[in-house]
Design a protein around this motif. Structure first.
Motif, PDB file in Angstrom:
ATOM      1  N   GLY A 224       0.792  -1.222   0.000  1.00  0.00           N
ATOM      2  CA  GLY A 224       0.000   0.000   0.000  1.00  0.00           C
ATOM      3  C   GLY A 224       0.821   1.268   0.000  1.00  0.00           C
ATOM      4  O   GLY A 224       0.300   2.342  -0.312  1.00  0.00           O
ATOM      5  N   ALA A 225       2.116   1.158   0.325  1.00  0.00           N
ATOM      6  CA  ALA A 225       2.991   2.327   0.319  1.00  0.00           C
ATOM      7  C   ALA A 225       3.644   2.562  -1.039  1.00  0.00           C
ATOM      8  O   ALA A 225       4.383   3.533  -1.215  1.00  0.00           O
ATOM      9  N   GLY A 226       3.394   1.657  -1.994  1.00  0.00           N
ATOM     10  CA  GLY A 226       3.943   1.822  -3.333  1.00  0.00           C
ATOM     11  C   GLY A 226       5.228   1.073  -3.604  1.00  0.00           C
ATOM     12  O   GLY A 226       5.786   1.176  -4.695  1.00  0.00           O
ATOM     13  N   ASN A 227       5.736   0.289  -2.633  1.00  0.00           N
ATOM     14  CA  ASN A 227       6.918  -0.530  -2.877  1.00  0.00           C
ATOM     15  C   ASN A 227       6.549  -1.692  -3.793  1.00  0.00           C
ATOM     16  O   ASN A 227       5.512  -2.326  -3.602  1.00  0.00           O
ATOM     17  N   VAL A 228       7.399  -1.974  -4.772  1.00  0.00           N
ATOM     18  CA  VAL A 228       7.099  -3.045  -5.728  1.00  0.00           C
ATOM     19  C   VAL A 228       8.306  -3.981  -5.861  1.00  0.00           C
ATOM     20  O   VAL A 228       9.456  -3.557  -5.770  1.00  0.00           O
ATOM     21  N   ILE A 229       8.024  -5.266  -6.082  1.00  0.00           N
ATOM     22  CA  ILE A 229       9.071  -6.243  -6.342  1.00  0.00           C
ATOM     23  C   ILE A 229       8.632  -7.146  -7.489  1.00  0.00           C
ATOM     24  O   ILE A 229       7.450  -7.415  -7.665  1.00  0.00           O
ATOM     25  N   ALA A 230       9.602  -7.563  -8.287  1.00  0.00           N
ATOM     26  CA  ALA A 230       9.388  -8.613  -9.282  1.00  0.00           C
ATOM     27  C   ALA A 230      10.046  -9.857  -8.711  1.00  0.00           C
ATOM     28  O   ALA A 230      11.269  -9.906  -8.570  1.00  0.00           O
ATOM     29  N   VAL A 231       9.251 -10.845  -8.356  1.00  0.00           N
ATOM     30  CA  VAL A 231       9.779 -11.996  -7.623  1.00  0.00           C
ATOM     31  C   VAL A 231      10.532 -12.951  -8.537  1.00  0.00           C
ATOM     32  O   VAL A 231      11.609 -13.435  -8.206  1.00  0.00           O
ATOM     33  N   CYS A 232       9.978 -13.251  -9.709  1.00  0.00           N
ATOM     34  CA  CYS A 232      10.622 -14.212 -10.595  1.00  0.00           C
ATOM     35  C   CYS A 232      10.063 -14.082 -12.011  1.00  0.00           C
ATOM     36  O   CYS A 232       8.925 -13.657 -12.209  1.00  0.00           O
ATOM     37  N   SER A 233      10.901 -14.428 -12.989  1.00  0.00           N
ATOM     38  CA  SER A 233      10.466 -14.469 -14.387  1.00  0.00           C
ATOM     39  C   SER A 233      10.164 -15.912 -14.779  1.00  0.00           C
ATOM     40  O   SER A 233      10.690 -16.854 -14.186  1.00  0.00           O
ATOM     41  N   MET A 234       9.314 -16.082 -15.792  1.00  0.00           N
ATOM     42  CA  MET A 234       8.964 -17.399 -16.311  1.00  0.00           C
ATOM     43  C   MET A 234       8.878 -17.341 -17.826  1.00  0.00           C
ATOM     44  O   MET A 234       8.584 -16.287 -18.389  1.00  0.00           O
ATOM     45  N   GLU A 235       9.130 -18.476 -18.453  1.00  0.00           N
ATOM     46  CA  GLU A 235       9.036 -18.555 -19.904  1.00  0.00           C
ATOM     47  C   GLU A 235       8.336 -19.854 -20.282  1.00  0.00           C
ATOM     48  O   GLU A 235       8.570 -20.896 -19.667  1.00  0.00           O
ATOM     49  N   ASN A 236       7.478 -19.772 -21.294  1.00  0.00           N
ATOM     50  CA  ASN A 236       6.726 -20.937 -21.731  1.00  0.00           C
ATOM     51  C   ASN A 236       7.391 -21.626 -22.915  1.00  0.00           C
ATOM     52  O   ASN A 236       7.924 -20.962 -23.807  1.00  0.00           O
ATOM     53  N   PHE A 237       7.357 -22.954 -22.900  1.00  0.00           N
ATOM     54  CA  PHE A 237       7.856 -23.722 -24.048  1.00  0.00           C
ATOM     55  C   PHE A 237       7.036 -23.416 -25.288  1.00  0.00           C
ATOM     56  O   PHE A 237       7.573 -23.268 -26.381  1.00  0.00           O
ATOM     57  N   ASP A 238       5.738 -23.368 -25.106  1.00  0.00           N
ATOM     58  CA  ASP A 238       4.844 -23.151 -26.235  1.00  0.00           C
ATOM     59  C   ASP A 238       4.771 -21.671 -26.578  1.00  0.00           C
ATOM     60  O   ASP A 238       4.864 -20.812 -25.700  1.00  0.00           O
ATOM     61  N   PRO A 239       4.569 -21.357 -27.842  1.00  0.00           N
ATOM     62  CA  PRO A 239       4.405 -19.954 -28.220  1.00  0.00           C
ATOM     63  C   PRO A 239       3.033 -19.452 -27.803  1.00  0.00           C
ATOM     64  O   PRO A 239       2.174 -20.215 -27.352  1.00  0.00           O
ATOM     65  N   PRO A 249      -1.922 -17.480 -16.425  1.00  0.00           N
ATOM     66  CA  PRO A 249      -0.621 -18.079 -16.267  1.00  0.00           C
ATOM     67  C   PRO A 249      -0.753 -19.538 -15.875  1.00  0.00           C
ATOM     68  O   PRO A 249      -1.513 -19.861 -14.990  1.00  0.00           O
ATOM     69  N   THR A 250      -0.018 -20.359 -16.493  1.00  0.00           N
ATOM     70  CA  THR A 250      -0.021 -21.809 -16.334  1.00  0.00           C
ATOM     71  C   THR A 250      -1.233 -22.415 -16.988  1.00  0.00           C
ATOM     72  O   THR A 250      -2.061 -21.733 -17.544  1.00  0.00           O
ATOM     73  N   GLY A 251      -1.326 -23.724 -16.914  1.00  0.00           N
ATOM     74  CA  GLY A 251      -2.442 -24.399 -17.551  1.00  0.00           C
ATOM     75  C   GLY A 251      -1.943 -25.465 -18.485  1.00  0.00           C
ATOM     76  O   GLY A 251      -1.396 -26.467 -18.058  1.00  0.00           O
ATOM     77  N   ASP A 252      -2.098 -25.265 -19.789  1.00  0.00           N
ATOM     78  CA  ASP A 252      -1.767 -26.291 -20.772  1.00  0.00           C
ATOM     79  C   ASP A 252      -0.345 -26.193 -21.310  1.00  0.00           C
ATOM     80  O   ASP A 252       0.077 -27.050 -22.079  1.00  0.00           O
ATOM     81  N   SER A 253       0.373 -25.174 -20.966  1.00  0.00           N
ATOM     82  CA  SER A 253       1.719 -24.982 -21.496  1.00  0.00           C
ATOM     83  C   SER A 253       2.773 -25.375 -20.462  1.00  0.00           C
ATOM     84  O   SER A 253       2.554 -25.240 -19.257  1.00  0.00           O
ATOM     85  N   ILE A 254       3.903 -25.873 -20.935  1.00  0.00           N
ATOM     86  CA  ILE A 254       5.041 -26.150 -20.054  1.00  0.00           C
ATOM     87  C   ILE A 254       5.729 -24.826 -19.729  1.00  0.00           C
ATOM     88  O   ILE A 254       5.995 -24.019 -20.619  1.00  0.00           O
ATOM     89  N   VAL A 255       5.989 -24.597 -18.442  1.00  0.00           N
ATOM     90  CA  VAL A 255       6.563 -23.331 -17.988  1.00  0.00           C
ATOM     91  C   VAL A 255       7.906 -23.587 -17.317  1.00  0.00           C
ATOM     92  O   VAL A 255       8.057 -24.530 -16.546  1.00  0.00           O
ATOM     93  N   VAL A 256       8.875 -22.720 -17.617  1.00  0.00           N
ATOM     94  CA  VAL A 256      10.213 -22.835 -17.051  1.00  0.00           C
ATOM     95  C   VAL A 256      10.545 -21.581 -16.253  1.00  0.00           C
ATOM     96  O   VAL A 256      10.253 -20.461 -16.688  1.00  0.00           O
ATOM     97  N   ALA A 257      11.123 -21.759 -15.091  1.00  0.00           N
ATOM     98  CA  ALA A 257      11.621 -20.638 -14.295  1.00  0.00           C
ATOM     99  C   ALA A 257      13.078 -20.907 -13.954  1.00  0.00           C
ATOM    100  O   ALA A 257      13.433 -22.014 -13.574  1.00  0.00           O
ATOM    101  N   PRO A 258      13.942 -19.895 -14.124  1.00  0.00           N
ATOM    102  CA  PRO A 258      13.657 -18.566 -14.651  1.00  0.00           C
ATOM    103  C   PRO A 258      13.580 -18.582 -16.179  1.00  0.00           C
ATOM    104  O   PRO A 258      13.862 -19.607 -16.808  1.00  0.00           O
ATOM    105  N   ALA A 259      13.213 -17.426 -16.774  1.00  0.00           N
ATOM    106  CA  ALA A 259      13.211 -17.303 -18.234  1.00  0.00           C
ATOM    107  C   ALA A 259      14.615 -17.537 -18.757  1.00  0.00           C
ATOM    108  O   ALA A 259      15.597 -17.057 -18.184  1.00  0.00           O
ATOM    109  N   LEU A 260      14.726 -18.293 -19.857  1.00  0.00           N
ATOM    110  CA  LEU A 260      16.041 -18.760 -20.307  1.00  0.00           C
ATOM    111  C   LEU A 260      16.552 -18.114 -21.585  1.00  0.00           C
ATOM    112  O   LEU A 260      17.760 -18.014 -21.776  1.00  0.00           O
TER     113      LEU A 260
END
Length: 404
Positions: A224-239, A249-260
């Protein structure tokens, strides 16, 4: 910053029955939220129609209602229990949609119940396709050519303007329900009708279909004070095009962390965009930002933002060690990320590869079309962790039941 002491009794809406697109990972988020609220001394009222979840255990809530997740049910519970707050962002799309329905009809205001965490305007901007597009344009974030339609004929005019093929994405739906791809006006008539029927506000987004672009996600959080963080990136095998980037996010596609496969410039570009987006929307709590990235240039587009706990929450929490639901619950109670030990801009890169693979049950569901598209068809997910990508991928696919 200490928590808001005015929050004494909170209604938590659970994720509902075990159907495709509901329960499972959302049960994890809801159960964790109940635990944090009780530890903070808050009286927790839970409504969830699913008895087969630990969320409905007596240890996690003070009052538990095994009732259908409908507006009528929630109204009755609020009238009886008189909570001062409603937690909308940690029970999946069902809880979010019900909360917004009760707010817009004026019921929450009449009963003196406030939404804690993300405010109504932020949820509307993230969930309503037209408002989201306007919000992204206001902060200079690119979106895919698209327009809103509330009837089939308007959808046909939009598609004629932006060109085929197009993808239909209904507003306020879960698991990509009602979405689909159309290559001709005849196909669009059918897909648009299904999307309009699936949307609780009878609204769809008709969007240029950019199949083949990379699909990148960032799990972010803001207090609520406006501090922001990006915890982790992800990349999908499928286009882009297989369920996840075009819906959730997630579901039918294979997901890899972190983005490669991102260059440093691409990574910093999308990370900065995700932090700008969550800040501009004013979301308090977790937020999943999804991007489409042209593999042949630095062109990208914002696809969607989820202003709630998504299915990636358990995945990213286990992969990075960052307790996402715990943090989201605490910032919704008024605490700040820096007071919880998470400085602004944090990105946690795991020292290993983590691959999440979908589980399908086509052999148990007769007559189901097994073609993968924007509508979710997986019934579960498994996580494989390894020192190499090959090891993690092998573990996840084997556990998911694929014959290798």
């Amino acid at each position: 910053m200490p928590r808001n002491e005015d929050i004494r009794k909170v209604l938590v809406i659970g994720s509902g029955p075990i159907v495709i697109g509901q329960a499972a990972e959302f049960d994890y988020a809801g159960a964790q939220a109940c635990r944090v609220l009780r530890e903070a001394g808050v009286n927790v009222v839970l409504v969830n129609s699913n008895p087969a979840t630990i969320m409905t255990d007596r240890a996690l809530a003070d009052e538990i209602y095994l009732e259908p997740l409908t507006a009528e049910t929630v109204r009755r519970i609020i009238e009886k229990e008189r909570p001062d707050s409603l937690l909308a962002g940690l029970g999946g799309q069902t809880g979010l949609t019900l909360s917004m329905q009760l707010y817009h009809e004026g019921f929450l205001q009449r009963m003196g119940v406030r939404l804690i965490g993300t405010n109504v305007d932020a949820i509307d901007k993230a969930e309503d396709r037209e408002l989201f597009k306007e919000a992204m344009q206001a902060i200079g974030q690119p979106t895919i050519p698209s327009d809103i339609a509330c009837d089939v004929e308007t959808a046909l005019r939009v598609a004629e303007k932006i060109g085929y093929p197009v993808i239909v994405r209904p507003a306020f739906t879960l698991g990509g329900a009602g979405g689909g791809v159309a290559y001709t006006p005849e196909e669009l008539r059918q897909v648009a009708k299904g999307g309009l029927d699936a949307s609780p506000i009878t609204q769809i987004l008709v969007e240029r279909y950019i199949y083949g672009w990379k699909e990148i996600e960032f799990e972010t959080m803001r207090d609520g004070a406006g501090n922001v963080i990006a915890v982790c990136s992800m990349e999908n095998f499928d286009p882009v095009g297989v369920h996840t980037a075009m819906t959730l996010p997630t579901g039918d596609s294979i997901v890899v962390a972190p983005a490669l496969t991102l260059s440093d410039r691409e990574y910093q570009m999308l990370r900065s965009a995700s932090l700008d987006i969550i800040s501009a929307l004013g979301i308090v709590g977790g937020c999943n930002c999804q991007f489409a990235l042209n593999p042949d240039s630095f062109e990208y587009a914002v696809i969607e933002v989820n202003p709630r706990a998504s299915r990636t929450i358990p995945y990213i929490s286990k992969v990075t060690g960052v307790p996402m639901v715990d943090l989201a619950s605490r910032v919704m109670l008024g605490e700040t990320l820096d007071s919880l030990g998470y400085g602004s801009g944090l990105v946690r890169t795991p020292p290993y590869y983590a691959v999440k693979a979908p589980v399908f049950s086509f052999e148990k569901l007769s007559g189901v079309n097994a073609y993968l598209g924007p509508e979710m068809k997986s019934t579960g997910e498994v996580l494989g962790i390894g020192k190499t990508l090959e090891e993690a991928l092998f573990k996840s696919l084997t556990a998911a039941g694929f014959r290798l």
